[in-house]
Every structure is written in C-alpha cells, then in structure tokens.
Design an enzyme around this catalytic site. Structure first.
Site, PDB file in Angstrom:
ATOM      1  N   SER A   1       0.853  -1.181   0.000  1.00  0.00           N
ATOM      2  CA  SER A   1       0.000   0.000   0.000  1.00  0.00           C
ATOM      3  C   SER A   1       0.891   1.234   0.000  1.00  0.00           C
ATOM      4  CB  SER A   1      -0.889  -0.032   1.250  1.00  0.00           C
ATOM      5  OG  SER A   1      -1.607   1.168   1.379  1.00  0.00           O
TER       6      SER A   1
ATOM      7  N   LYS B   1      -1.391  -1.058  -4.214  1.00  0.00           N
ATOM      8  CA  LYS B   1      -2.549  -0.235  -3.864  1.00  0.00           C
ATOM      9  C   LYS B   1      -2.049   1.192  -3.708  1.00  0.00           C
ATOM     10  CE  LYS B   1      -4.868   0.239   0.572  1.00  0.00           C
ATOM     11  NZ  LYS B   1      -5.564  -0.521   1.635  1.00  0.00           N
TER      12      LYS B   1
ATOM     13  N   LYS C   1      -3.202   5.253  -2.651  1.00  0.00           N
ATOM     14  CA  LYS C   1      -4.215   6.036  -1.946  1.00  0.00           C
ATOM     15  C   LYS C   1      -4.672   7.149  -2.882  1.00  0.00           C
ATOM     16  CE  LYS C   1      -4.060   4.125   2.235  1.00  0.00           C
ATOM     17  NZ  LYS C   1      -5.239   3.576   2.914  1.00  0.00           N
TER      18      LYS C   1
ATOM     19  N   GLU D   1     -11.332   0.928  -3.104  1.00  0.00           N
ATOM     20  CA  GLU D   1     -11.598   0.631  -1.699  1.00  0.00           C
ATOM     21  C   GLU D   1     -12.208   1.845  -0.999  1.00  0.00           C
ATOM     22  OE1 GLU D   1      -8.072  -0.880   0.207  1.00  0.00           O
ATOM     23  OE2 GLU D   1      -8.891  -0.689   2.217  1.00  0.00           O
TER      24      GLU D   1
ATOM     25  N   LYS E   1      -9.923  -6.743   8.346  1.00  0.00           N
ATOM     26  CA  LYS E   1      -8.855  -6.368   9.280  1.00  0.00           C
ATOM     27  C   LYS E   1      -9.265  -6.895  10.646  1.00  0.00           C
ATOM     28  CE  LYS E   1      -7.381  -2.077   7.053  1.00  0.00           C
ATOM     29  NZ  LYS E   1      -7.435  -0.600   7.108  1.00  0.00           N
TER      30      LYS E   1
ATOM     31  N   GLY F   1      -4.162  -4.003   6.346  1.00  0.00           N
ATOM     32  CA  GLY F   1      -3.097  -3.725   7.313  1.00  0.00           C
ATOM     33  C   GLY F   1      -3.349  -2.409   8.024  1.00  0.00           C
TER      34      GLY F   1
HETATM   35  O1  OSB Z   1      -7.180   2.120   4.703  1.00  0.00           O
HETATM   36  O2  OSB Z   1      -6.203   0.265   4.475  1.00  0.00           O
HETATM   37  C1  OSB Z   1      -6.239   1.389   4.972  1.00  0.00           C
HETATM   38  C2  OSB Z   1      -3.010   2.146   6.853  1.00  0.00           C
HETATM   39  C3  OSB Z   1      -3.519   2.730   7.989  1.00  0.00           C
HETATM   40  C4  OSB Z   1      -4.878   2.872   8.117  1.00  0.00           C
HETATM   41  C5  OSB Z   1      -5.729   2.455   7.098  1.00  0.00           C
HETATM   42  C6  OSB Z   1      -5.228   1.872   5.958  1.00  0.00           C
HETATM   43  C7  OSB Z   1      -3.825   1.734   5.827  1.00  0.00           C
HETATM   44  C8  OSB Z   1      -3.177   1.167   4.640  1.00  0.00           C
HETATM   45  C9  OSB Z   1      -1.814   0.528   4.781  1.00  0.00           C
HETATM   46  O3  OSB Z   1      -3.643   1.239   3.537  1.00  0.00           O
HETATM   47  C10 OSB Z   1      -1.873  -0.804   5.409  1.00  0.00           C
HETATM   48  C11 OSB Z   1      -0.525  -1.425   5.719  1.00  0.00           C
HETATM   49  O4  OSB Z   1       0.287  -1.559   4.796  1.00  0.00           O
HETATM   50  O5  OSB Z   1      -0.289  -1.801   6.879  1.00  0.00           O
HETATM   51 MG    MG Z   2      -8.458   1.006   3.421  1.00  0.00          MG
END
Ligand code: OSB
Ligand code: MG
Length: 369
Positions: free
Chosen positions: A136, A162, A164, A214, A263, A291
């Site tokens: 991510s 992924k 953001k 997402e 999660k 995560g």
């Molecule tokens: O929205 O999935 C999410 C990290 C912190 C809070 C929310 C999210 C995320 C991530 C990264 O997208 C997840 C990771 O690599 O641990």
């Molecule tokens: Mg998310």
C-alpha cells in the site's frame, strides 16, 4: 484457559517515511502490544491497531487501553473458557470498541496455539504455507515519486500495488500509472474521500481496469456504496464500513461491495474475522487481509489469518522493512517472489525480541489476575 498475568506495552515507533492518506499524514506510530501469560510461563502476544487520533475509526490507543484495563480484563478474569472464541462471546456485552477486544483476544489466540503446540494459522484452520504480499503506497508529493516507488516495489516482487487516492490525486494519477504499467495489478483506496455527488467523476476510473476501489464513500455507509456500485464497473471493496459479521452480511445483501477487506482489529478479533471469512466464502465474495501499519506482531496475526481459503487476493501484507528500520520480532517478515512463507513454530511463529520491545516502550501496565 487460565491467564495469570497481562502486560500492556505501549510503544512509540517511527515509520521510515510518513504515510499519507486522504485524512492526513502519520509518521510516529504509537502502538499497543498486549501480552498474556499462563501458569507455565508461556506468553501470547496481540497488537492493538488503533492510532493516537481517531481518524480511521473512533478508537485511539488511549481508549483501547481504557477498555482493556477497565472492562475487558475484569471480564476475562471472571470468565472460564477453553478456547479463544468463547472469550470473544463474553466480550459481546461491551458495545463496539473492536480494536480493544481484538488486541486482547489476539494475545489469547497466540497463547492458545502455543499451548496446543501448533501454528496460529493451523489453529484458525488455514492451510496455505505462504501468502501473497501486496503493498500500500501513501499519497506522494508528485506522480513521478509514485511511479518510481511502484518500480521499486515491483522489483521487490510485490504482487499488487494499492495507491491512496483523494480528490485532486486520482484520475490523472491512475492514468499516468497505467501508461507506465499497463498490466500491473492495481487498486485504489480512497479512505472515504468522496460522496455520491462524485459518481460521474469516479466513473472515469472504469477505463483503467482497477482490481477494485476501496472505501470511496463514508466510513459508516453501506447504502450509498450500493447505489455507487450499480453505476460503476470497477468493483467496490469495503474497509471502514465493515466492523462486524452483521455489517458484512448486510453489505453483501445490499450489494454494496463485490470484495471485502478484513482487518482483525476493525472487526473485533480473529474469531469475528474468521466468521466474516466463512460467510464470504459461502457467498463467493473474494476477501483480502488489510493492514494498519502494524509491528511484526500484528503482521504475524494477519499472515496467519490470510492462510484461510477465501483470502484469494494479495493483502496489505508487506515486509517489516517497508515500514520499520527495525522490527520487534525475529526473524523480521520478508517477501520473496511476492510471497511470505509461514513460519512453522507454534503460535504467531515469530520470536518477540524483549530487547527491542523494551527499546521502544514508553509505558508498561501490569495486571496480575
Ligand atoms: O485504509 O487500508 C487502509 C493504513 C492505515 C490505516 C488504514 C489503511 C492503511 C493502509 C496501509 O492502507 C496498510 C498497511 O500496509 O499496513
Ligand atoms: Mg483502506
């Protein structure tokens, strides 16, 4: 199971680089590690995944500690149980506070598996010997920075990327990525940055063959997502909106998503996570493991969960080195050819380094039962 002692370790760790989402940046990660001990001195570890501020859900590290200390430990100390799933049942009387429940229940799951002398994955019913790793990537200063990070992660072997997104960092970014990587398994996470007014804007994503988008809409919505999914070709995946089995059931019934992010912390623990998994399997809804910028302890739990059958898509499960200069487990988690091999030691399967745990600990609370 008899728990003799519970230790809450509150840690302060710094991410290698700030992680940016549509809500803002995280650089310093406050973490909660829960340790439970039995009469024989065996220890189980769980991780509380709430952040210092309530931007992702309403929980914070402080509310998690408060719930564990003032409500969940008293329940645990009065409950006699043989399996962690019974503990989850006795926590039901406490409303929500899912991350708090998951942290304590997770430690008990690890201890349970260690007492049985089996890996946590096996205790959960998982069969896989390795899980697929995805990465991510937070919002970057420029598209160029993002492109070079994607290149780097591809070289490291990650199976899917992924990114953001948020208004102003979306269509153009995806378009540019597709120019460079036409066949990349790519998805986008909005962390609730849009509303139904953005339907026509989001429809522009349909031409880029994203695996999914997402959580485009509100963190607590399943109705508008259902309306949006009817208009979009891109599959919607829900994250923030799914906090329980009941949420998952309703979202599938309303067709609010075609894919589910599970999660452990967000849904109240491994027991509930497995229940959602089983339901999704029955309904043919693909799932993947999300995560929360965890330490290796939380990640080890994620890896164990992702060995269950319906986790057919790579999760946000990356190597320790993606986030940390040094992790608190040994060996650290590493990705080879896009996969993470399951350890075969009992429980989470990784050794928690007392020395590193201590190095990052800012506060410890001990409860003798
Ligand atoms: O929205 O999935 C999410 C990290 C912190 C809070 C929310 C999210 C995320 C991530 C990264 O997208 C997840 C990771 O690599 O641990
Ligand atoms: Mg998310």
């Amino acid at each position: 199971m008899k728990i003799k002692k519970i230790v809450l370790h509150i840690l302060q760790m710094r991410l290698k680089a700030p992680f940016s989402t549509s809500y803002g940046d995280i650089h310093d990660r406050e973490l909660l590690i829960v340790e439970v001990k039995d009469d024989d001195g065996a220890a189980g570890f769980g991780e509380g995944v709430a952040f210092s501020t309530p931007w992702y859900t309403e929980e914070t590290v402080k509310t998690t500690v408060h719930m564990i200390e003032d409500f969940l430990i008293p329940i645990l100390s009065k409950t006699s149980f043989h399996h962690p799933r019974e503990l989850a049942e006795s926590f039901r009387f406490i409303r929500r506070n899912y991350m708090a429940k998951a942290a304590l229940e997770g430690a008990v799951w690890d201890l349970y598996a260690k007492q049985q002398n089996i890996p946590l994955s096996q205790a959960l019913g998982g069969m896989k010997k390795e899980v697929e790793a995805g990465v991510s990537i937070g919002i970057q200063p420029t598209i160029k920075d993002l492109i070079s990070l994607i290149e780097q992660y591809q070289e490291e072997g990650y199976k899917r990327v992924k990114i953001k997104i948020k208004p102003g960092w979306d269509i153009e970014v995806v378009k540019e990525i597709r120019k460079h990587f036409p066949n990349l398994d790519l998805m986008a996470d909005a962390n609730s940055a849009y509303t139904l007014k953005d339907i026509n804007h989001l429809k522009q994503l349909d031409e880029f063959q994203l695996m999914m988008i997402e959580q485009p809409l509100a963190h607590d919505d399943i109705v508008d997502h259902s309306k949006l999914q009817k208009e979009l070709d891109t599959p919607i995946c829900l994250d923030e909106s799914i906090c329980s089995f009941e949420d998952a059931r309703k979202a599938v019934e309303l067709r609010s998503c075609k894919i589910m992010n599970i999660k452990i912390g967000r849904v109240g623990g491994l027991t509930e996570a497995k229940k959602i998994h089983d339901f999704c399997k029955e309904q043919n809804v693909p799932v993947w493991c999300g995560g929360m910028l965890e330490s290796g302890i939380g990640r080890a739990h994620n890896i164990a969960l992702a060995t269950l059958e319906q986790f057919t898509l790579p999760g946000d499960i990356s190597s320790s080195s993606k986030y940390w200069e040094e992790d608190i487990i040994e060996p650290e988690i590493s990705v080879y050819n896009g996969k993470i091999a399951l350890p075969d030691n009992p429980g989470i399967g990784f050794h928690v380094s007392r020395e590193k745990l201590k190095k990052y600990t800012v506060e410890t609370k001990v409860f003798t039962l």
